[in-house]
Design a protein around this motif. Structure first.
Motif: not given
Length: 846
Positions: A14-20, A22-24, A28-29, A475-480
């Motif tokens: 989960f953390r690997i996916g979340l941090f990935t 969040l990086a995207f 984008h920002v 993008a943030l919601l997609a990360a979570l």
């Protein structure tokens, strides 16, 4: 603080996916802020935008208002009027024809900055042009004459300074002073004479130029076109070309300034910042982030003289050569000029150049643009540089193409009334090849038609702060969301889930695109792909490692099918134990101590291995878990680690098959090893809640079951010898087995007794498990007779019960339960139970 640091440092899927994700989102920002650019994402976004256009045209078709048409310089027109570019008199006749047909606006996607040197007086016109280049009367050469004024002023200044020195000159230096003064006076006279000579030459050049113009007047195609443009100045837009710094080197600075002065009336309004779109209060600005060029190449003077509208037609292809954007305004210094598309739209809206107003995002100089306001009638969204995303409405010929040949012949007069006409080359070899999202090769005039239609119909692809913020939030919601999804879904289902997510993202972006919003698609798709790869690779690596450990721990006492199912659902294997409804089985060889005393050690080991191997195989085949061997005893349980509703039925089937297998083994041993003693086994089975899990220490543990129901099964196995039967099951097991198979007649059983074991007050009903399926005809008398006798026994009619049990023993010699109950009736007759006896026998031993 330590917990928070641990949360960030401990690696999970989960953390690997979340941090990935969040990086995207952060990337984008940065892209939105203009701080970075990722070429791969930019190219991918462009390709997906093109796909959006193709998808929309294929599914929804091409629709437009019909107010924009093309006057095409096609093959038919070239066949009629000759090789393109044509004599300007043909263009002049086209303007007059379109005006007469009632065209609302006329725009030329071509430049008229080069003089038309064709026709009868080509040589004379070339001489006139060459004379213009070298004439002292030309604007670029007048500067040389004006330098005479500077030289005369400098000589006069030197003479005045020398006169002041006269008072301080010594007597012996007087001759030198007089010599210098005389030379200055001579130079001044010669300079004045030269100035007078040059002034005369300038007047002669002007007169000679006027004579040439008079001799060639009325025959010049450029002048003829200029007159036509002047007659229709309010509706004709002349195309111009914006020039870069290197291209400006061919243009003299004085000429560039003169061009800017002549085109002042054709500039648009200075940029403004407004608090609100409809606010009358505005802040004028001079410098913005609009695309900047060094200058422009205007139409020739005869054409420019009567021109009211100009518009540049420079294309701005993206990195891959595809034209997806257009600049509605560009600036040269602090002057702002309209594009061909903007000018045509303004003409169609009944506006003037000053009604086109660039609107900025902020009130300071150097601000980013936000929109282009067309006189309050249309507000076109643009990016910070003034670029509008072109909303292509279809492929080539989406807009009506009328051949110039047909127009000049009068065959399209009715179709042209009230239309906005774009004149451009469409014949092969006559136009610059353009690439659009819908066409690999097309003419530039098609692009301009789409832009004009977008402005007039309001069909824009909008961006802005709202879209930017929505994209960041998504993008943030997609990360979570994607991190949670890929971390929880089974690895083998990850690819189908990815496909569903990709389709969902694409569908959402397509719906937004069709609704008129330019939203991202590449970044969330790249985010999805990256999260899928990283999370899946991590899970494969860690889950395969865990599976190897579990397989090593369970492969010796689990059915391979059950083990693989458990590996697919490791969450069912909670370390430390969990309580669940299970079935436990104990089997034991009767009289094993006596058997072991009669056999040598090697023979005993061989006998045990030969016996335990098929018994274990039966347990595993019935989806059981081999708990342990206790000497000659086998302990197994059913329903864990993989749960099943048929755990009791599996345990009963395993027991029946173990008895059948032992009978075949006895026959084999009787023939092959007649010296071996007769082997009998007893099996006890009980079902109910019990704790299952890894019990022991962190260094060594065993996957086993514990609880009162486990102990009861062990006691049942001991009671089989006392009752003289092979398999004893409890009422709970019988009910669970029938329920698991959904069949009340699944097994043939005989209720033997109800006992109260040591340490428990709750009576236990004991059943002999005889076979799978209904009873045979031969055993029906035994079952019925025993049931009647047991009922008499429980009713305290011990004498009658004794007679029945004795009768059963005579008919079914060797029936252990009948012999046991016969003896118990004798004891009850000699020592009757106390009043209130409930028919339950209390076991005084374990």
């Amino acid at each position: 603080m330590r917990r928070l640091r641990g949360w960030f440092t401990r690696i999970t899927a989960f953390r690997i996916g979340l941090f990935t994700g969040l990086a995207f989102a952060a990337l984008h920002v940065l892209q939105l802020a203009g701080r970075t650019d990722v070429p791969v994402l930019t190219r991918m976004e462009g390709a997906l935008t093109d796909l959006h256009f193709l998808q929309r045209v294929k599914l929804l078709g091409s629709e437009h208002s019909g107010q924009v048409v093309l006057a095409a310089v096609d093959e038919a027109a070239i066949a009629k009027f000759g090789r393109f570019p044509w004599d300007r008199r043909v263009i002049a006749a086209l303007i007059d024809k379109l005006d007469a047909a009632g065209a609302k606006a006329i725009g030329f996607d071509m430049s008229f900055s080069d003089e038309d040197l064709g026709g009868q007086f080509a040589g004379a016109k070339r001489y006139r042009k060459r004379f213009e280049d070298i004439s002292l009367a030309a604007p670029r050469n007048r500067a040389a004459i004006e330098r005479f004024d500077e030289a005369e002023s400098q000589i006069a200044g030197a003479a005045s300074a020398l006169q002041l020195l006269n008072r301080k000159v010594k007597a012996d230096a007087e001759p030198i002073y007089q010599t210098a003064k005389g030379r200055l006076a001579d130079g001044a006279q010669k300079l004045t004479a030269s100035r007078e000579t040059f002034d005369g030459l300038v007047k002669q050049h002007e007169a000679y130029g006027a004579e040439l113009d008079q001799d060639l007047g009325g025959l010049d195609p450029d002048s003829v076109m200029g007159e036509s443009v002047a007659r229709c100045a309010a509706k004709v837009v002349i195309g111009v070309v914006m020039l870069t710094e290197p291209e400006m080197r061919d243009l003299h600075p004085q000429d560039a300034e003169e061009v800017a002065r002549q085109m002042t009336a054709m500039q648009i309004h200075q940029p403004e910042w407004r608090v609100r779109a409809d606010s009358p209060i505005s802040t004028p600005l001079k410098l913005t982030w609009a695309k900047q060029y060094a200058g422009l190449r205007p139409p020739l003077a005869p054409i420019l003289k009567g021109t009211k509208w100009i518009g540049y037609f420079n294309n701005l292809p993206d990195f891959d050569g595809v034209i997806r954007h257009t600049a509605l305004t560009m600036r040269v210094g602090e002057r702002y000029y309209p594009s061909l598309d903007a000018s045509l739209a303004a003409v169609a809206l009944g506006l003037g150049p000053q009604d086109i107003i660039p609107i900025t995002q902020t009130p300071e100089e150097g601000a980013l643009l936000e929109s282009i306001d067309f006189g309050g009638k249309v507000r076109v969204p643009v990016d910070g540089r003034g670029l509008m995303t072109i909303n292509y409405l279809g492929k080539d010929r989406t807009f009506e193409n009328y051949s110039v040949a047909d127009i000049m012949d009068g065959r399209k007069d009715a179709e042209l009334r009230g239309k906005i006409v774009l004149v451009g080359a469409t014949a092969q070899g006559t136009f610059d090849q353009r690439i659009t999202p819908l066409n690999k090769i097309t003419s530039g005039v098609e692009t301009h038609a789409n832009v004009v239609e977008n402005i007039l119909s309001g069909r824009f692809l909008r961006r802005g702060l709202g879209v930017d913020l929505a994209e960041v939030a998504l993008a943030l919601l997609a990360a979570l969301g994607f991190a949670f999804l890929f971390a929880r879904v089974k690895v083998r289902h990850a690819l189908p889930v990815l496909a569903v997510c990709v389709v969902s993202v694409w569908t959402a972006s397509s719906v937004a695109f069709w609704a008129g919003y330019e939203v991202f698609a590449a970044l969330p798709l790249a985010e999805l792909g990256s999260m899928f790869v990283l999370v899946t690779v991590y899970r494969y690596a860690t889950e395969e490692r865990d599976k190897r450990q579990l397989r090593k721990a369970f492969q010796l006492y689990l059915n391979p099918e059950v083990m693989e199912e458990m590996l697919e659902h490791p969450e069912n294997l909670q370390l430390g134990g969990r309580e669940d409804e299970l079935t436990v089985l104990f089997s034991d060889i009767r009289g094993f101590t006596g058997i072991s005393e009669k056999l040598e050690a090697t023979a005993l080991v061989h006998l045990l291995n030969e016996y335990l191997s098929p018994m274990t195989e039966i347990v595993l085949r019935k989806r059981g878990t081999l708990d342990k061997y206790i000497g000659d005893a086998v302990m197994a349980f059913f329903g864990a680690p993989v749960q099943t509703a048929a755990h009791a039925a599996n345990g009963c089937d395993a027991a029946l098959e173990m008895i059948e297998t032992l009978q075949r083994m006895r026959e084999k041993w009787r023939i092959e090893e007649p010296a071996l003693p007769q082997i009998e086994i007893g099996i006890g089975i009980n079902s109910g809640p019990m704790v299952v899990g890894n019990m022991g220490s962190s260094q060594r543990f065993n996957y086993t079951v514990m609880g009162d129901n486990v102990n009861l099964a062990s006691r049942l196995e001991g009671l089989t010898k006392e009752y003289g039967t092979h398999i004893l099951v409890t009422e709970q097991t019988l009910i669970a087995a029938r329920k698991g198979l959904n069949d009340e007649g699944a097994y043939t059983v005989r209720e033997l007794d109800a006992v109260r074991v040591m340490g428990k007050e709750e009576p236990v009903r004991l059943f002999e498990l005889r076979r799978r399926g209904p009873a045979t005809t031969e055993e029906m008398p035994l079952l019925d007779g025993y049931a009647r006798a047991l009922a008499l026994y429980r009713a305290r009619q011990f004498a009658d019960a004794r007679l029945l049990f004795e009768s059963l023993l005579k008919r079914f010699a060797g029936d252990g339960p009948s012999a046991l109950m016969l003896a118990r009736c004798d004891r009850m007759l000699s020592a009757p139970p106390a009043t209130g006896w409930d028919g339950v026998f209390r076991m005084e031993h374990k």
